[in-house]
Write a protein that holds these residues in place. Structure first.
Motif, mmCIF file in Angstrom:
data_model
loop_
_atom_site.group_PDB
_atom_site.id
_atom_site.type_symbol
_atom_site.label_atom_id
_atom_site.label_comp_id
_atom_site.label_asym_id
_atom_site.label_seq_id
_atom_site.Cartn_x
_atom_site.Cartn_y
_atom_site.Cartn_z
ATOM 1 N N ASN A 33 0.830 -1.199 0.000
ATOM 2 C CA ASN A 33 0.000 0.000 0.000
ATOM 3 C C ASN A 33 0.870 1.257 0.000
ATOM 4 O O ASN A 33 0.603 2.205 -0.753
ATOM 5 C CB ASN A 33 -0.934 -0.012 1.210
ATOM 6 N N THR A 34 1.898 1.270 0.805
ATOM 7 C CA THR A 34 2.805 2.418 0.854
ATOM 8 C C THR A 34 3.482 2.617 -0.495
ATOM 9 O O THR A 34 3.548 3.743 -1.007
ATOM 10 C CB THR A 34 3.860 2.222 1.965
ATOM 11 N N ALA A 35 3.964 1.531 -1.085
ATOM 12 C CA ALA A 35 4.622 1.632 -2.395
ATOM 13 C C ALA A 35 3.657 2.163 -3.455
ATOM 14 O O ALA A 35 4.015 3.032 -4.265
ATOM 15 C CB ALA A 35 5.170 0.270 -2.815
ATOM 16 N N ILE A 36 2.443 1.673 -3.447
ATOM 17 C CA ILE A 36 1.450 2.124 -4.423
ATOM 18 C C ILE A 36 1.122 3.596 -4.228
ATOM 19 O O ILE A 36 1.031 4.362 -5.196
ATOM 20 C CB ILE A 36 0.190 1.232 -4.350
ATOM 21 N N GLU A 37 0.959 4.016 -2.971
ATOM 22 C CA GLU A 37 0.660 5.424 -2.702
ATOM 23 C C GLU A 37 1.782 6.338 -3.199
ATOM 24 O O GLU A 37 1.525 7.380 -3.824
ATOM 25 C CB GLU A 37 0.435 5.655 -1.208
ATOM 26 N N VAL A 38 3.018 5.961 -2.933
ATOM 27 C CA VAL A 38 4.152 6.772 -3.374
ATOM 28 C C VAL A 38 4.215 6.816 -4.901
ATOM 29 O O VAL A 38 4.434 7.882 -5.495
ATOM 30 C CB VAL A 38 5.480 6.244 -2.769
ATOM 31 N N LEU A 39 4.002 5.680 -5.538
ATOM 32 C CA LEU A 39 4.028 5.629 -7.000
ATOM 33 C C LEU A 39 2.911 6.476 -7.611
ATOM 34 O O LEU A 39 3.145 7.236 -8.558
ATOM 35 C CB LEU A 39 3.922 4.183 -7.482
ATOM 36 N N VAL A 40 1.721 6.384 -7.063
ATOM 37 C CA VAL A 40 0.604 7.181 -7.578
ATOM 38 C C VAL A 40 0.898 8.670 -7.408
ATOM 39 O O VAL A 40 0.646 9.474 -8.321
ATOM 40 C CB VAL A 40 -0.730 6.790 -6.887
ATOM 41 N N ASP A 41 1.453 9.053 -6.264
ATOM 42 C CA ASP A 41 1.803 10.460 -6.056
ATOM 43 C C ASP A 41 2.864 10.930 -7.044
ATOM 44 O O ASP A 41 2.861 12.086 -7.469
ATOM 45 C CB ASP A 41 2.292 10.689 -4.623
ATOM 46 N N LEU A 42 3.755 10.021 -7.425
ATOM 47 C CA LEU A 42 4.809 10.365 -8.383
ATOM 48 C C LEU A 42 4.238 10.576 -9.778
ATOM 49 O O LEU A 42 4.544 11.574 -10.435
ATOM 50 C CB LEU A 42 5.871 9.257 -8.414
ATOM 51 N N VAL A 43 3.397 9.657 -10.236
ATOM 52 C CA VAL A 43 2.910 9.728 -11.614
ATOM 53 C C VAL A 43 1.684 10.623 -11.768
ATOM 54 O O VAL A 43 1.362 11.047 -12.875
ATOM 55 C CB VAL A 43 2.600 8.328 -12.205
ATOM 56 N N SER A 44 1.006 10.912 -10.654
ATOM 57 C CA SER A 44 -0.181 11.764 -10.713
ATOM 58 C C SER A 44 -0.186 12.710 -9.521
ATOM 59 O O SER A 44 -0.973 12.559 -8.591
ATOM 60 C CB SER A 44 -1.444 10.892 -10.712
ATOM 61 N N PRO A 45 0.709 13.728 -9.542
ATOM 62 C CA PRO A 45 0.784 14.634 -8.396
ATOM 63 C C PRO A 45 -0.494 15.468 -8.213
ATOM 64 O O PRO A 45 -0.813 15.877 -7.109
ATOM 65 C CB PRO A 45 1.990 15.519 -8.695
#
Length: 119
Positions: free
Chosen positions: A66-78
């Protein structure tokens, strides 16, 4: 072999990041520690320890994903995006389902032991 050993460092960095940045990760680690202490107190059987280990491991793993997904989503869709929200919500739901399952497993294991101890 050096590359193999370095991979452990990356893994521990990920755990440290989750511990530092995610309150829910810390909460689940504390809950797992309390369950381990209760298991020690009630002298759980090997079978019970296997269930506790599996349930706890799944919850912690779900938190890390979940943490990895949240960070990735924030990166690709700020910017705020409805699909980014769905991705984060579904990842969070996976943690919730795993935590509820672990809780039920804990109830199944500990309620008879608590009732026996109280009698």
């Amino acid at each position: 072999m050096n590359k193999f050993l370095k991979s452990f460092g990356y893994s521990f960095s990920g755990i440290a990041y989750a511990f530092k940045m995610e309150w829910n990760f810390r909460f689940h680690l504390i809950a797992l520690l309390l369950v381990i202490l209760a298991g020690w107190f009630f002298e759980l059987s090997l079978n019970d320890w296997l269930w506790i280990s599996a349930a706890g491991g799944i919850v912690i793993t779900a938190e890390l994903f979940n943490t990895a997904i949240e960070v990735l989503v924030d990166l690709v869709s700020p910017e705020i995006h409805p699909k980014a929200k769905i991705v984060k919500d579904v990842a969070s739901a996976a943690v919730l389902v795993s935590a509820i399952t672990a809780f039920v497993i804990g109830l199944i294991i500990f309620i008879p032991k608590i009732l026996m101890y109280a009698a």
